[in-house]
Scaffold this active site. Sequence first.
Site, mmCIF file in Angstrom:
data_model
loop_
_atom_site.group_PDB
_atom_site.id
_atom_site.type_symbol
_atom_site.label_atom_id
_atom_site.label_comp_id
_atom_site.label_asym_id
_atom_site.label_seq_id
_atom_site.Cartn_x
_atom_site.Cartn_y
_atom_site.Cartn_z
ATOM 1 N N CYS A 284 -3.127 -3.122 -3.316
ATOM 2 C CA CYS A 284 -3.918 -3.289 -2.952
ATOM 3 C C CYS A 284 -5.106 -2.674 -3.251
ATOM 4 O O CYS A 284 -4.931 -1.504 -4.266
ATOM 5 C CB CYS A 284 -3.542 -1.735 -1.068
ATOM 6 S SG CYS A 284 -5.076 -1.201 -0.926
ATOM 7 N N CYS B 177 0.877 -1.279 -0.357
ATOM 8 C CA CYS B 177 0.015 0.278 -0.051
ATOM 9 C C CYS B 177 0.956 1.154 0.380
ATOM 10 O O CYS B 177 1.992 1.215 -0.046
ATOM 11 C CB CYS B 177 -0.747 0.100 1.044
ATOM 12 S SG CYS B 177 -1.602 -1.180 1.410
ATOM 13 N N CYS C 158 -2.861 4.747 2.822
ATOM 14 C CA CYS C 158 -4.317 4.246 2.871
ATOM 15 C C CYS C 158 -5.170 3.730 3.812
ATOM 16 O O CYS C 158 -4.510 3.849 5.159
ATOM 17 C CB CYS C 158 -3.655 2.643 2.456
ATOM 18 S SG CYS C 158 -4.716 1.213 2.943
ATOM 19 N N CYS D 31 -6.299 1.567 -2.358
ATOM 20 C CA CYS D 31 -5.283 3.254 -2.242
ATOM 21 C C CYS D 31 -4.937 2.676 -4.341
ATOM 22 O O CYS D 31 -4.303 4.073 -3.763
ATOM 23 C CB CYS D 31 -4.354 2.796 -1.244
ATOM 24 S SG CYS D 31 -3.229 1.943 -0.850
#
Length: 568
Positions: free
Chosen positions: A64, A33, A37, A67
């Site tokens: 991810c 991430c 995030c 995000c």
Amino acid sequence: MRDDEARYEAVTSRDARFDGEFFFAVVTTGIYCRPSCPAVTPKRVNVRFFPSAAAAQAAGFRACRRCRPDAVPGSAEWNVRADLVGRAVRLIGDGVVDREGVGGLARRLGYSPRQVQRQLTAELGAGPVALARARRAHTARVLLQTTALPVTELAFAAGFASIRQFNDTIRQIYAGTPSELRAAAGNGGAVARRTTAAAPGAGARRPRDGFADRSAGGSADRSAPAGIPLRLAYRGPYAAAEIFDFLQLRAVPGVEEIRGTRGERTYRRTLRLTHGSGIAEVDEPAGPRRRRRPPAGLVCPAARGTDGGWLECRLRLTDLRDLSTAVQRLRRLFDLDADPYAVAERLGADPLLGPLVAERPGLRSPGAADPEELAVRTVLGGPPEHAAALVRRYGKPLDAADGGLTHLFPAPGNLTGAEVAEPVRTLCTALADGTVTLDAGADRGATERALAALPGVGPRAAAYLRMRALGDPDVGTTPGSDQEQGATAGPAAWRPWGAYALHHLWRAGLLPAGEMPIPNGTPIPNGTPRPDEGPGAGEPSGPGEMPGAEDPSGAAEPPTYATAGRAG
């Protein structure tokens, strides 16, 4: 930020200032991430940190879906650094590895492939191939979720050498098939219907299991007539009105145009690219407003207050293989990878600049969409109409005019004939034969010296081109170049953000428009020809053109800041 505990604090506070500076991965989920995030913060024991998205991908972590860490602005560190790693990262972002391979990258840098691999791996946790692969994967995701192009053609447009490589990469990085990734944008059904109805080769065999058909070739038309909608992310505050002012005054008719009124403008220009040409449109943000969360296929910036945002963009390309390169050039033009927090921290401590920085947060240092074009325009001098005459005579016409856009700016090789006036001909000869290179990985110091040595260019224009064409933020900080207007802390204290200091001084009228510190540290006296005044007093600025001078039209003068370096 070098300490892992400090990085974890940034993750805990979801600090968007560090998006793109580093990435974190969670070993229990296999996901990596960005620091901001919004997901639940993982336990410290389960977190690993990586200097690049490519390093996280190489370690087996997938991006991810919440995000979108692959969509963050780039680290400003690579704009500052002039060493091997910084130059290599900029060249990889410009698509050199995709076009020329690791060998081509090494030749441009003047090092062996093994040395390039070793240094990139040591600092970024990934070599040039892995970094280029991450770039291709991001391009593929954008195309999947913003265009109706069939996945078989899209794979080659994104730069993949084979369908298998494309499928495996998408599955590894995004944990899904290309069709699943397209559907995740929320418009998969509509996209699929448009693809079947309008895309070239729509009668091809349907891919099985959501993957691209490995039997299909990549020779179909890769153009996207309707354009590709993008959101170009930036971090921190962004002084959009000032940068659009800057570009509007310099817009060369035929190549650039600005539509709309201040606060609602659209900047449009043609692009000369590796595999073809393109037209880019970038909208001026209307100011603070409640932002709608973008579709998953675009950008998911941390848009809280002044923590960041994006510029709406549309690209129409004759060949989609140029997408990543076009995006990188627009990012450099609008200075979207800058770190306004670091700039404000350094310049805000200066007695003269502190109030200016507080008054205009997020002021950027515009780069160049085409460094060679900027070099010609700067040396040519005079108002934009001088460059427009050059475009009409030597530029390649578009197949069909698009509003005020009619031509591509002429390549240097087209401006080396005897009929081209000096010093433009000398400059273009040096650019065409490789004596001077203005690519993203050029050695900035050596290039500035080579430019300054060319007849009719000189140190002033060379410094201006180092700042804009080469994207160096550390221009104007030569010790001894303190100005009389009260910069008691001195330019040495502005490093490495001297270019931003110059823009603040220009904007406030504390430095004459277009004045560039020269290498020996002596400021240019008032009345000395500046980059907006052509190569020299009384010298022709171009084929059949008047000498470079201020625009005598009698029109109302624009703000002082906007007139700095007007020709470029």
